[in-house]
Design an enzyme around this catalytic site. Structure first.
Site, short mmCIF file in Angstrom:
data_model
loop_
_atom_site.label_atom_id
_atom_site.label_comp_id
_atom_site.label_asym_id
_atom_site.label_seq_id
_atom_site.Cartn_x
_atom_site.Cartn_y
_atom_site.Cartn_z
N HIS A 59 -4.26 8.58 -13.69
CA HIS A 59 -2.83 8.25 -13.66
C HIS A 59 -2.51 7.29 -12.53
O HIS A 59 -3.25 7.16 -11.56
CB HIS A 59 -1.97 9.52 -13.58
CG HIS A 59 -1.74 10.05 -12.20
ND1 HIS A 59 -0.76 9.56 -11.37
CD2 HIS A 59 -2.36 11.02 -11.49
CE1 HIS A 59 -0.78 10.22 -10.23
NE2 HIS A 59 -1.76 11.11 -10.27
N CYS A 60 -1.39 6.58 -12.71
CA CYS A 60 -0.84 5.70 -11.69
C CYS A 60 0.65 6.06 -11.56
O CYS A 60 1.02 7.19 -11.85
CB CYS A 60 -1.05 4.23 -12.06
SG CYS A 60 -0.27 3.76 -13.63
N ARG A 61 1.48 5.14 -11.18
CA ARG A 61 2.91 5.45 -11.06
C ARG A 61 3.60 5.51 -12.42
O ARG A 61 4.27 6.47 -12.74
CB ARG A 61 3.62 4.43 -10.15
CG ARG A 61 5.09 4.80 -9.90
CD ARG A 61 5.83 3.80 -9.05
NE ARG A 61 5.85 2.47 -9.61
CZ ARG A 61 6.65 2.04 -10.59
NH1 ARG A 61 7.51 2.86 -11.13
NH2 ARG A 61 6.59 0.81 -11.02
N ILE A 89 2.78 9.20 -13.01
CA ILE A 89 3.46 10.27 -12.27
C ILE A 89 4.95 10.29 -12.59
O ILE A 89 5.58 11.35 -12.58
CB ILE A 89 3.19 10.16 -10.74
CG1 ILE A 89 3.61 11.45 -10.02
CG2 ILE A 89 3.86 8.94 -10.15
CD1 ILE A 89 3.20 11.52 -8.56
#
Length: 173
Positions: A59-61, A89
């Site tokens: 995952h990233c932002r 996220i």
């Protein structure tokens, strides 16, 4: 074959079943807010992921970084099953799932760059109109710096901001 994106609820079930949640954001982003239990392996060091046969959920932002780097993430998984967290996220938080937020951590470096660059540009324009036209050069200088950073990937303002006192804890970490 590309990596499939899975919904936050499905990602949570996968983690509860033993999958490793890997946060590919930079350390400053992870320090400010993270998903409890996520391992931080920035994209620049993604080859350091040790899946040990476990499924991975990256995952990233927002999900954009993971989607753009899906092939590199798949290669880093070294044959382990892997997925992308849909919406990153932000999607996790929107789904009502918990995140750990540390407001004592400084804002992410890129947000600091955006705030600084925007402020300097506005100041340059205001001073150009109110004091002397030479101040328009400040706005032009910042614009040129942002253009250079965007085309080369090297941002002098980010390097300078990393050295500021409020970011010193990040340097030690």
């Amino acid at each position: 074959m590309t990596i499939k994106a899975i919904a936050p609820a499905d990602a949570r079930r996968a983690v509860e079943a033993g999958a490793l949640l890997v946060d590919i954001r930079e350390a400053d982003e992870h320090a400010r807010e993270n998903i409890p239990g996520a391992v931080n392996v920035p994209l620049s060091r993604i080859g350091d992921v040790a899946a040990l046969g476990r499924p991975l959920v990256f995952h990233c932002r927002s999900g954009m970084r993971t989607a753009a780097n899906a092939e590199a993430l798949k290669a880093a998984a070294a044959g382990s099953p892997c997925h992308l967290l849909e919406g990153g996220i932000d999607g996790w938080r929107t789904a009502g799932l918990p995140t750990a937020v540390d407001r004592k951590q400084p804002l992410e470096i890129m947000r600091q760059v955006q705030i600084s660059a925007g402020s300097l540009t506005l100041i340059g324009i205001a001073l150009g109109f109110l004091v002397h036209p030479g101040f328009f050069g400040l706005a032009a200088f910042v614009g040129a710096g942002l253009t250079f950073a965007g085309t080369t990937g090297w941002c002098g303002m980010a390097l300078l901001l990393r050295r500021m006192p409020w970011n010193r804890a990040l340097q030690a970490g």
